[in-house]
Design an enzyme around this catalytic site. Structure first.
Site, PDB file in Angstrom:
ATOM      1  N   GLU A 213     -44.761 -33.064 -58.006  1.00 56.42           N
ATOM      2  CA  GLU A 213     -43.423 -33.559 -57.698  1.00 56.42           C
ATOM      3  C   GLU A 213     -42.362 -32.545 -58.115  1.00 56.42           C
ATOM      4  OE1 GLU A 213     -42.914 -38.047 -58.039  1.00 56.42           O
ATOM      5  OE2 GLU A 213     -44.472 -37.687 -59.555  1.00 56.42           O
ATOM      6  N   ARG A 215     -41.668 -27.905 -58.646  1.00 51.20           N
ATOM      7  CA  ARG A 215     -41.724 -26.660 -57.891  1.00 51.20           C
ATOM      8  C   ARG A 215     -42.784 -25.728 -58.445  1.00 51.20           C
ATOM      9  NH1 ARG A 215     -36.853 -24.795 -58.815  1.00 51.20           N
ATOM     10  NH2 ARG A 215     -37.370 -23.101 -60.224  1.00 51.20           N
ATOM     11  N   SER A 233     -39.956 -27.327 -62.879  1.00 51.32           N
ATOM     12  CA  SER A 233     -40.062 -26.044 -62.196  1.00 51.32           C
ATOM     13  C   SER A 233     -40.916 -25.083 -62.994  1.00 51.32           C
ATOM     14  CB  SER A 233     -38.670 -25.438 -61.976  1.00 51.32           C
ATOM     15  OG  SER A 233     -38.014 -25.216 -63.208  1.00 51.32           O
ATOM     16  N   GLU A 271     -42.548 -32.113 -72.670  1.00 50.78           N
ATOM     17  CA  GLU A 271     -41.815 -33.363 -72.467  1.00 50.78           C
ATOM     18  C   GLU A 271     -40.721 -33.198 -71.421  1.00 50.78           C
ATOM     19  OE1 GLU A 271     -39.832 -34.814 -75.943  1.00 50.78           O
ATOM     20  OE2 GLU A 271     -38.121 -33.497 -75.649  1.00 50.78           O
ATOM     21  N   ALA A 272     -40.296 -34.328 -70.868  1.00 51.82           N
ATOM     22  CA  ALA A 272     -39.281 -34.339 -69.822  1.00 51.82           C
ATOM     23  C   ALA A 272     -38.008 -33.631 -70.285  1.00 51.82           C
ATOM     24  CB  ALA A 272     -38.960 -35.775 -69.415  1.00 51.82           C
ATOM     25  N   ARG A 310     -38.712 -31.666 -77.903  1.00 47.28           N
ATOM     26  CA  ARG A 310     -37.480 -31.332 -78.600  1.00 47.28           C
ATOM     27  C   ARG A 310     -37.178 -32.419 -79.618  1.00 47.28           C
ATOM     28  NH1 ARG A 310     -33.676 -27.696 -77.641  1.00 47.28           N
ATOM     29  NH2 ARG A 310     -34.342 -27.317 -75.482  1.00 47.28           N
ATOM     30  N   ASN A 311     -36.945 -31.999 -80.850  1.00 49.99           N
ATOM     31  CA  ASN A 311     -36.596 -32.951 -81.905  1.00 49.99           C
ATOM     32  C   ASN A 311     -35.254 -33.581 -81.565  1.00 49.99           C
ATOM     33  OD1 ASN A 311     -35.368 -33.909 -84.477  1.00 49.99           O
ATOM     34  ND2 ASN A 311     -37.290 -33.154 -85.354  1.00 49.99           N
ATOM     35  N   SER A 312     -35.235 -34.890 -81.434  1.00 48.38           N
ATOM     36  CA  SER A 312     -34.028 -35.575 -80.967  1.00 48.38           C
ATOM     37  C   SER A 312     -32.917 -35.581 -82.008  1.00 48.38           C
ATOM     38  CB  SER A 312     -34.371 -37.019 -80.571  1.00 48.38           C
ATOM     39  OG  SER A 312     -34.899 -37.720 -81.688  1.00 48.38           O
TER      40      SER A 312
END
Length: 336
Positions: A213, A215, A233, A271-272, A310-312
């Site tokens: 879904e 590139r 991507s 992660e997203a 990534r640490n939020s």
């Protein structure tokens, strides 16, 4: 012993000046050896009916019944029939060479980086891809006028160097929701699904199965069982990344709107929304999820079982071991 890297009988399209625009090779061959290689060695160029008769007989004698049958069919062609031989795996020198190499990839006869494509981009003319086939840009205005004079419209789907793959070959066991987003020269392995926003460039592709879904840029290879989430991507070999080949191992997940600029090993997750480039500073966590060291992402290239996140709270990019490989929904990848 004579060996031939690639061979194809095809139908060529030319512009009004006689230059080749594109070639369709319905049954290309690769890695040809023995008697068949001897038969086709030196057979190259435009063929008339008499030459096709001779070739058909030679192919029949050489045991290549399918190629002989194709030669027989091509005798009925009203256009230009060509034979193209790639004696060795060297850079293409003509449009005919370039299209044969792209066909070898999309027919799954060679994998990405398995045939020399140096200089290919510069060989290919930019073409108007229409509902009446390939049209040279210099001829387009007149062709559009001619169509209007007949009471119709010449539909221009795209203006590009590469056509969509499905106008030349549809590999078995795949689903492609939006065919214009897969270029000729893409390699789609069995079980690959390309959703509407997915994109696969030439000299790139998937081992399959996989859900695409995002590139897949030129030169990128995606291992079996891996998913690319929506909007993600990959940096390709044409994206300024030097000679590093970006790849994704088996059973990986690239989250939605994430990105990748290093080769990944197997069973990795990004992660997203997280884009990992070679220079990204990554804090490596131990089994207790305590910081161990900070490295550049390039130092983690090709390593398996990694989770990038990534640490939020701090915004730091972190990496920890991820041994819970994603499992694909088998029903989504049943493309037979």
């Amino acid at each position: 012993m004579t060996a031939v890297h690639g061979f194809g009988l095809g139908i060529a399209t030319h512009n009004s000046a006689g230059d080749t625009l594109e070639v369709y090779y319905p049954q290309p061959l690769s890695d040809i050896q023995g008697e068949l290689a001897e038969v086709i060695n030196g057979v190259s160029g435009t063929l008339d009916a008499a030459q096709l008769n001779e070739l058909e007989a030679a192919l029949t004698a050489g045991g290549a019944a399918d190629q002989a049958a194709l030669a027989n069919q091509l005798k009925e062609c009203s256009g230009s029939v060509v034979a193209t031989v790639l004696d060795d795996n060297v850079a293409p020198s003509t449009v005919e060479d370039a299209y044969l190499k792209l066909h070898l990839l999309s027919h799954r006869l060679v994998r990405p980086h398995g045939t020399d494509l140096d200089g290919l981009f510069g060989l290919l003319p930019t073409i108007a891809w229409t509902d009446q086939g390939a049209v040279c840009l210099n001829d387009l205005q007149q062709r559009q006028l001619d169509a209007r004079l007949r009471g119709s419209v010449l539909e221009v789907a795209s203006v590009d160097k590469f056509p969509k793959m499905t106008n030349y070959v549809v590999p078995s066991g795949v689903r492609i929701a939006h065919t214009a987003r897969v270029r000729l020269g893409a390699y789609l392995g069995e079980g690959t699904t390309v959703m509407h926003e997915g994109f696969i460039n030439f000299n790139a592709g998937t081992e399959g199965p996989g859900m695409i879904e995002g590139r897949i840029s030129a030169g990128v290879w995606i291992g079996g069982g891996s998913d690319l989430g929506g909007g993600c991507s990959t940096m390709g070999t044409l994206s300024g990344g030097g000679n590093i080949i970006i790849s994704v191992g088996r059973e990986c997940l690239i989250g939605a709107n994430a990105g990748l600029g290093i080769p990944l090993g197997d069973r990795c997750t990004i992660e997203a929304g997280l884009f990992i480039t070679a220079g990204t500073k990554v804090t490596v966590l131990d089994g207790a999820r305590k910081p161990v060291e900070t490295v550049s992402a390039r130092d983690l290239a090709d390593k398996s079982d990694l989770l990038f996140r990534r640490n939020s709270t701090t915004g730091t990019v972190e990496c920890l071991t991820n041994r819970s490989a994603i499992e694909l929904n088998e029903s989504l990848h049943a493309n037979n």
